[in-house]
Design a protein around this motif. Sequence first.
Motif, mmCIF file in Angstrom:
data_model
loop_
_atom_site.group_PDB
_atom_site.id
_atom_site.type_symbol
_atom_site.label_atom_id
_atom_site.label_comp_id
_atom_site.label_asym_id
_atom_site.label_seq_id
_atom_site.Cartn_x
_atom_site.Cartn_y
_atom_site.Cartn_z
ATOM 1 N N TYR A 183 8.300 0.910 4.268
ATOM 2 C CA TYR A 183 8.297 0.064 3.078
ATOM 3 C C TYR A 183 9.717 -0.245 2.621
ATOM 4 C CZ TYR A 183 7.622 -1.601 -1.665
ATOM 5 O OH TYR A 183 7.666 -2.365 -2.812
ATOM 6 N N GLU A 190 -0.896 1.421 4.267
ATOM 7 C CA GLU A 190 0.466 0.923 4.071
ATOM 8 C C GLU A 190 0.664 0.528 2.616
ATOM 9 O OE1 GLU A 190 3.122 0.732 6.239
ATOM 10 O OE2 GLU A 190 1.814 1.877 7.547
ATOM 11 N N ARG A 191 1.891 0.633 2.137
ATOM 12 C CA ARG A 191 2.222 0.109 0.819
ATOM 13 C C ARG A 191 2.272 -1.402 0.931
ATOM 14 N NH1 ARG A 191 7.032 3.018 -2.285
ATOM 15 N NH2 ARG A 191 6.397 1.409 -3.734
ATOM 16 N N VAL A 194 3.446 -5.087 0.654
ATOM 17 C CA VAL A 194 4.731 -5.753 0.482
ATOM 18 C C VAL A 194 4.443 -7.125 -0.114
ATOM 19 C CG1 VAL A 194 6.773 -6.664 1.649
ATOM 20 C CG2 VAL A 194 5.794 -4.494 2.388
#
Length: 153
Positions: free
Chosen positions: A68, A18-19, A21
């Motif tokens: 995202y 995952e990017r 956050v």
Amino acid sequence: MSRAFVREQDAAAEHLPERPVSEHPNDVTPEGAAQIDAELAAARAAYATAQQTEDRAALALASRELRYWSARRATARIVPPAADHTQVRFGSIVTIVRDDGREQTFRIVGEDEADPAKGSISHVSPLAKAMFGKRVGDSVRAGAGEAEIRSVS
């Protein structure tokens, strides 16, 4: 289906990280909100294209981007431009002069819209944090040295 018959690129796409956050408030300028909307639209288009072509790697990437940018849009707090230019605030354009004589101008913006090479820095950067609340003539820590604030607009 046996994992032996799955292409390596498909297997890699399934494990796409995952990017991250940011944990910081997602303050954005009105222009930053428009950039997020554009990225979200592009992610939706890429997702639709990947679905049509049944490209698993592209679908995984587009899904990640869609998650995202959806999260960034959902948490975006649009900060209108300040009318008061007597001190540095979010959205301010600040000119500093460093110890070595270099003059630099930055606009303080949201994390996703920051691009120091183009003259914008994130509101959570050390330089922006040092400048918040300061006025023309004040000194701030800038990297290893000091800088004087020359203008705020």
